[in-house]
Scaffold this motif. Sequence first.
Motif, mmCIF file in Angstrom:
data_model
loop_
_atom_site.group_PDB
_atom_site.id
_atom_site.type_symbol
_atom_site.label_atom_id
_atom_site.label_comp_id
_atom_site.label_asym_id
_atom_site.label_seq_id
_atom_site.Cartn_x
_atom_site.Cartn_y
_atom_site.Cartn_z
ATOM 1 N N PRO A 15 0.850 -1.199 0.000
ATOM 2 C CA PRO A 15 0.000 0.000 0.000
ATOM 3 C C PRO A 15 0.882 1.244 0.000
ATOM 4 O O PRO A 15 1.779 1.383 0.835
ATOM 5 C CB PRO A 15 -0.784 -0.138 1.317
ATOM 6 N N GLY A 16 0.641 2.149 -0.950
ATOM 7 C CA GLY A 16 1.483 3.335 -1.103
ATOM 8 C C GLY A 16 1.470 4.253 0.101
ATOM 9 O O GLY A 16 2.343 5.107 0.245
ATOM 10 N N SER A 17 0.485 4.063 0.985
ATOM 11 C CA SER A 17 0.356 4.941 2.149
ATOM 12 C C SER A 17 1.042 4.374 3.395
ATOM 13 O O SER A 17 1.107 5.032 4.420
ATOM 14 C CB SER A 17 -1.132 5.137 2.459
ATOM 15 N N LYS A 18 1.555 3.137 3.310
ATOM 16 C CA LYS A 18 2.099 2.481 4.519
ATOM 17 C C LYS A 18 3.613 2.612 4.566
ATOM 18 O O LYS A 18 4.343 1.818 3.959
ATOM 19 C CB LYS A 18 1.706 0.992 4.526
ATOM 20 N N LEU A 37 -1.522 2.578 -5.336
ATOM 21 C CA LEU A 37 -2.335 3.761 -5.014
ATOM 22 C C LEU A 37 -3.823 3.426 -5.142
ATOM 23 O O LEU A 37 -4.669 4.237 -4.806
ATOM 24 C CB LEU A 37 -1.981 4.918 -5.964
ATOM 25 N N GLU A 38 -4.130 2.204 -5.653
ATOM 26 C CA GLU A 38 -5.532 1.850 -5.911
ATOM 27 C C GLU A 38 -6.177 1.157 -4.696
ATOM 28 O O GLU A 38 -6.304 1.790 -3.640
ATOM 29 C CB GLU A 38 -5.638 0.981 -7.186
ATOM 30 N N ASP A 39 -6.508 -0.126 -4.836
ATOM 31 C CA ASP A 39 -7.379 -0.770 -3.838
ATOM 32 C C ASP A 39 -6.824 -0.840 -2.412
ATOM 33 O O ASP A 39 -7.608 -0.911 -1.456
ATOM 34 C CB ASP A 39 -7.726 -2.189 -4.299
ATOM 35 N N ALA A 40 -5.505 -0.840 -2.257
ATOM 36 C CA ALA A 40 -4.940 -0.976 -0.906
ATOM 37 C C ALA A 40 -4.904 0.356 -0.157
ATOM 38 O O ALA A 40 -4.502 0.396 1.003
ATOM 39 C CB ALA A 40 -3.531 -1.562 -0.982
ATOM 40 N N GLU A 45 -7.096 8.554 2.075
ATOM 41 C CA GLU A 45 -5.626 8.554 2.066
ATOM 42 C C GLU A 45 -5.030 8.741 0.667
ATOM 43 O O GLU A 45 -3.819 8.794 0.491
ATOM 44 C CB GLU A 45 -5.121 7.212 2.632
ATOM 45 N N LYS A 46 -5.911 8.810 -0.347
ATOM 46 C CA LYS A 46 -5.434 8.782 -1.746
ATOM 47 C C LYS A 46 -4.408 9.882 -2.047
ATOM 48 O O LYS A 46 -3.345 9.611 -2.589
ATOM 49 C CB LYS A 46 -6.607 8.911 -2.722
ATOM 50 N N GLU A 47 -4.741 11.129 -1.675
ATOM 51 C CA GLU A 47 -3.843 12.254 -2.007
ATOM 52 C C GLU A 47 -2.527 12.115 -1.247
ATOM 53 O O GLU A 47 -1.443 12.284 -1.797
ATOM 54 C CB GLU A 47 -4.494 13.597 -1.620
ATOM 55 N N ASN A 48 -2.685 11.779 0.040
ATOM 56 C CA ASN A 48 -1.542 11.623 0.921
ATOM 57 C C ASN A 48 -0.573 10.541 0.407
ATOM 58 O O ASN A 48 0.649 10.720 0.404
ATOM 59 C CB ASN A 48 -2.105 11.203 2.290
ATOM 60 N N ALA A 49 -1.143 9.414 -0.027
ATOM 61 C CA ALA A 49 -0.339 8.274 -0.472
ATOM 62 C C ALA A 49 0.558 8.663 -1.644
ATOM 63 O O ALA A 49 1.713 8.230 -1.726
ATOM 64 C CB ALA A 49 -1.260 7.120 -0.869
ATOM 65 N N ARG A 50 0.025 9.481 -2.536
ATOM 66 C CA ARG A 50 0.803 9.937 -3.713
ATOM 67 C C ARG A 50 2.116 10.595 -3.268
ATOM 68 O O ARG A 50 3.189 10.301 -3.785
ATOM 69 C CB ARG A 50 -0.042 10.948 -4.476
ATOM 70 N N THR A 76 -11.541 7.412 -12.670
ATOM 71 C CA THR A 76 -11.828 7.784 -11.275
ATOM 72 C C THR A 76 -11.343 9.218 -11.044
ATOM 73 O O THR A 76 -10.577 9.757 -11.848
ATOM 74 C CB THR A 76 -11.092 6.867 -10.271
ATOM 75 N N GLN A 77 -11.727 9.773 -9.901
ATOM 76 C CA GLN A 77 -11.340 11.156 -9.618
ATOM 77 C C GLN A 77 -9.842 11.329 -9.326
ATOM 78 O O GLN A 77 -9.334 12.437 -9.329
ATOM 79 C CB GLN A 77 -12.168 11.700 -8.443
ATOM 80 N N TRP A 78 -9.143 10.184 -9.068
ATOM 81 C CA TRP A 78 -7.714 10.280 -8.715
ATOM 82 C C TRP A 78 -6.792 9.895 -9.877
ATOM 83 O O TRP A 78 -5.591 10.166 -9.831
ATOM 84 C CB TRP A 78 -7.395 9.341 -7.538
#
Length: 284
Positions: A15-18, A37-40, A45-50, A76-78
């Motif tokens: 997961p890109g956020s972990k 950046l997708e399902d996990a 958290e989407k913006e943050n993960a980027r 999708t919006q992201w």
Amino acid sequence: MDQRARPYRSVLYIPGSKERALEKAKTLPVDAVIFDLEDAVAVDEKENARGILKDALANGGYGSRMRIVRINGLDTQWGEADAKAAASMDCDAVLLPKVESAAQVDALAALVGNKPIWAMMETPRGMLNAAEIAAHPQLTGFVMGTNDLAKELQCRFRADRLPMLTSLSLCLLAAKAEGIVIVDGVYNAFKDAEGLKVECDQGRDMGMDGKTLIHPAQVEVANAAFAPTEAEIDLARRQIAAFEETEAKGEGVAVVDGKIVENLHVVTAKEILAKADAIAALEG
Ligand SMILES: CC(C)(COP(=O)(O)OP(=O)(O)OC[C@H]1O[C@@H](n2cnc3c(N)ncnc32)[C@H](O)[C@@H]1OP(=O)(O)O)[C@@H](O)C(=O)NCCC(=O)NCCSC(=O)C[C@H](O)C(=O)O
Ligand SMILES: [Mg+2]
């Protein structure tokens, strides 16, 4: 390294956020990482993960592991912001989910420049269009998304994966026809090493290059299942030697262990040795 021989035995999703898992991956013997950046990644958290992912990749430390960034779909919006961010990340490929046509690959190519593109194959329409997707000039790999596929097919998960075999085979045919990489879907029960081994062996038998994974505990099983065995390496060496002897005598067919060896078997034998060498180089 010869790209055909490059190992993709173990391809771990992170997961890109972990941040802890992003660090952990640097210590794991995986051939490739999918930074997700997708399902996990949760919606909030989407913006943050980027940003977290961009920094982690910029800091480096992933060695020779292939670095693949999975973005959200362009519908999708992201998706668009992910694609633009991935274009500037220090990664080796961008992975687009739920690909159903070559036109969708074109749309991503317009956002990521000349970065190699991989496609998640995980919908019925994607399966039916696998050949045109694999043939896209910027497309270098397929990842089977067997969870989404099961959802779309409304099929049951079975140990023999009977309901998925048509889909897996269609993608294999398309990938092999174009000479691109293809890695199998994940095994969700990440504490069940025995079940994972059965599924890895099935994928390897079918011609998959490796397995996508969700937990470090799965790495060892996949690395073993998708590497040539000692017996395969030994046989390959003996086949090559026997065929060379036969050729020197002006003949075209050798016999090893009671089985014929022709020049096409020598091609496979050389591929096995090249894969073994590539794994040794990676691990060395
Ligand atoms: C499944 C998990 C949620 C389990 O997490 P956790 O409970 O933290 O596991 P552990 O405590 O056993 O973790 C031990 C250490 O290992 C690190 N860890 C765990 N998972 C990973 C990982 N994937 N990569 C790297 N490192 C990992 C932990 O941080 C611990 O480290 P340390 O404390 O330093 O010892 C979790 O494993 C997880 O989130 N996995 C990934 C899930 C995921 O990515 N899902 C999306 C991909 S699957 C998919 O979408 C397929 C496709 O699209 C389809 O349709 O099929
Ligand atoms: Mg999926």
